[in-house]
Design a protein around this motif. Sequence first.
Motif, PDB file in Angstrom:
ATOM      1  N   LYS A 222      12.123 -13.726  -0.300  1.00 52.05           N
ATOM      2  CA  LYS A 222      11.614 -12.828  -1.464  1.00 52.05           C
ATOM      3  C   LYS A 222      10.473 -13.579  -2.248  1.00 52.05           C
ATOM      4  CE  LYS A 222      13.489 -10.417  -5.325  1.00 52.05           C
ATOM      5  NZ  LYS A 222      12.527 -10.579  -6.202  1.00 52.05           N
ATOM      6  N   ALA A 223      10.510 -14.634  -2.467  1.00 55.99           N
ATOM      7  CA  ALA A 223       9.488 -15.407  -3.148  1.00 55.99           C
ATOM      8  C   ALA A 223       8.122 -15.234  -2.527  1.00 55.99           C
ATOM      9  CB  ALA A 223       9.906 -16.911  -3.278  1.00 55.99           C
ATOM     10  N   LEU A 224       8.071 -14.961  -1.188  1.00 53.30           N
ATOM     11  CA  LEU A 224       6.793 -14.834  -0.639  1.00 53.30           C
ATOM     12  C   LEU A 224       6.114 -13.407  -0.894  1.00 53.30           C
ATOM     13  CD1 LEU A 224       7.155 -16.654   2.682  1.00 53.30           C
ATOM     14  CD2 LEU A 224       5.854 -17.316   1.274  1.00 53.30           C
ATOM     15  N   ARG A 225       7.216 -12.471  -0.666  1.00 51.17           N
ATOM     16  CA  ARG A 225       6.948 -11.000  -1.034  1.00 51.17           C
ATOM     17  C   ARG A 225       6.276 -10.760  -2.324  1.00 51.17           C
ATOM     18  NH1 ARG A 225      11.581 -10.532   1.784  1.00 51.17           N
ATOM     19  NH2 ARG A 225      12.592  -9.871  -0.025  1.00 51.17           N
ATOM     20  N   ASP A 226       7.215 -11.385  -3.125  1.00 47.95           N
ATOM     21  CA  ASP A 226       6.988 -11.217  -4.872  1.00 47.95           C
ATOM     22  C   ASP A 226       5.336 -11.944  -5.225  1.00 47.95           C
ATOM     23  OD1 ASP A 226       9.440 -10.307  -5.076  1.00 47.95           O
ATOM     24  OD2 ASP A 226      10.279 -12.004  -5.891  1.00 47.95           O
ATOM     25  N   ALA A 227       5.307 -13.058  -4.368  1.00 49.48           N
ATOM     26  CA  ALA A 227       4.035 -13.530  -4.559  1.00 49.48           C
ATOM     27  C   ALA A 227       2.925 -12.605  -4.163  1.00 49.48           C
ATOM     28  CB  ALA A 227       3.763 -14.887  -4.169  1.00 49.48           C
ATOM     29  N   MET A 228       2.943 -11.864  -3.192  1.00 46.43           N
ATOM     30  CA  MET A 228       2.051 -10.794  -2.783  1.00 46.43           C
ATOM     31  C   MET A 228       1.711  -9.689  -3.882  1.00 46.43           C
ATOM     32  SD  MET A 228       2.692 -11.212   1.422  1.00 46.43           S
ATOM     33  CE  MET A 228       1.729  -9.723   1.877  1.00 46.43           C
ATOM     34  N   VAL A 229       2.863  -9.337  -4.151  1.00 46.91           N
ATOM     35  CA  VAL A 229       3.010  -8.543  -5.079  1.00 46.91           C
ATOM     36  C   VAL A 229       2.328  -8.907  -6.477  1.00 46.91           C
ATOM     37  CG1 VAL A 229       4.362  -6.849  -6.507  1.00 46.91           C
ATOM     38  CG2 VAL A 229       4.816  -7.036  -4.054  1.00 46.91           C
ATOM     39  N   ASP A 230       2.748  -9.995  -7.031  1.00 46.94           N
ATOM     40  CA  ASP A 230       2.110 -10.514  -8.199  1.00 46.94           C
ATOM     41  C   ASP A 230       0.449 -10.632  -8.051  1.00 46.94           C
ATOM     42  OD1 ASP A 230       4.489 -10.588  -9.200  1.00 46.94           O
ATOM     43  OD2 ASP A 230       4.860 -12.976  -9.002  1.00 46.94           O
ATOM     44  N   ASN A 231       0.166 -10.887  -6.624  1.00 47.03           N
ATOM     45  CA  ASN A 231      -1.145 -10.913  -6.512  1.00 47.03           C
ATOM     46  C   ASN A 231      -2.023  -9.727  -6.938  1.00 47.03           C
ATOM     47  OD1 ASN A 231      -1.317 -13.737  -5.903  1.00 47.03           O
ATOM     48  ND2 ASN A 231      -1.243 -13.513  -3.674  1.00 47.03           N
ATOM     49  N   LEU A 232      -1.398  -8.541  -6.070  1.00 46.16           N
ATOM     50  CA  LEU A 232      -1.919  -7.272  -6.405  1.00 46.16           C
ATOM     51  C   LEU A 232      -1.829  -6.834  -7.745  1.00 46.16           C
ATOM     52  CD1 LEU A 232      -0.364  -5.417  -3.319  1.00 46.16           C
ATOM     53  CD2 LEU A 232      -2.769  -6.314  -3.281  1.00 46.16           C
ATOM     54  N   ASP A 233      -0.619  -7.268  -8.261  1.00 46.82           N
ATOM     55  CA  ASP A 233      -0.916  -6.807 -10.217  1.00 46.82           C
ATOM     56  C   ASP A 233      -1.943  -7.349 -10.914  1.00 46.82           C
ATOM     57  OD1 ASP A 233       1.249  -5.107  -9.330  1.00 46.82           O
ATOM     58  OD2 ASP A 233       2.963  -6.539 -10.138  1.00 46.82           O
ATOM     59  N   ALA A 234      -2.014  -8.924 -10.542  1.00 44.06           N
ATOM     60  CA  ALA A 234      -3.099  -9.307 -11.101  1.00 44.06           C
ATOM     61  C   ALA A 234      -4.478  -8.840 -10.869  1.00 44.06           C
ATOM     62  CB  ALA A 234      -3.088 -10.986 -10.792  1.00 44.06           C
ATOM     63  N   LEU A 235      -4.720  -8.493  -9.582  1.00 49.41           N
ATOM     64  CA  LEU A 235      -6.002  -8.007  -9.373  1.00 49.41           C
ATOM     65  C   LEU A 235      -6.172  -6.493 -10.201  1.00 49.41           C
ATOM     66  CD1 LEU A 235      -6.141 -10.148  -7.321  1.00 49.41           C
ATOM     67  CD2 LEU A 235      -6.987  -8.426  -5.692  1.00 49.41           C
ATOM     68  N   LYS A 236      -4.932  -5.637 -10.213  1.00 48.42           N
ATOM     69  CA  LYS A 236      -5.088  -4.660 -11.082  1.00 48.42           C
ATOM     70  C   LYS A 236      -5.453  -4.814 -12.483  1.00 48.42           C
ATOM     71  CE  LYS A 236      -2.034  -2.013  -8.303  1.00 48.42           C
ATOM     72  NZ  LYS A 236      -0.416  -1.827  -8.085  1.00 48.42           N
ATOM     73  N   ALA A 237      -4.801  -5.846 -13.105  1.00 47.44           N
ATOM     74  CA  ALA A 237      -5.088  -6.299 -14.378  1.00 47.44           C
ATOM     75  C   ALA A 237      -6.471  -6.707 -14.670  1.00 47.44           C
ATOM     76  CB  ALA A 237      -4.085  -7.446 -14.619  1.00 47.44           C
TER      77      ALA A 237
END
Length: 166
Positions: free
Chosen positions: A68-83
């Motif tokens: 789950k930590a890998l998937r969460d890291a990918m989602v966090d990357n997308l969220d950061a790019l949106k920010a």
Amino acid sequence: CLKQVRGVIVPLLSVNTAAKIRMLIADNTAANCILHGLFLEKPVVMARYGADPGAIGRQDLGFSSGRKALRDAMVDNLDALKAYGCRMTDVANLRCTVNTILDGEGRQKGASSRAPDRHGKTYTPTGPLVTAADINHAQRLGVSVLVQPKWRLTPMAQDLAPGMGS
């Protein structure tokens, strides 16, 4: 030099590029162009499928399994790019998204922001940083921009939307 371009289009965002942009690493041409575009407040539009663990193609490759930590890291990357101001879209809507943003970008720069729509229609940017691209997009749609109290406007966004201040 990106000063003359109207925007940056990423036709397929990779896991690698998403991670680099999140960490502000510009060690290749793609990452350098994306970051330069963001710093210049140019619209940056990305087809997210290559970096989205929930995308069908990524699921087929096994990105939906594993830790789950890998998937969460990918989602966090997308969220950061949106920010940071990146616009995420799917590849099927890339052309439409780019055209919508660039059409709005053509409005006169010194024009005052539209008053709130009488019918209550608003556009809400995707994150805590409101950019000129957000203001242009709302103006093209003919709606007002809904900004949360703690969100900040970039200097170019403030120029396009007097009275909104940060």
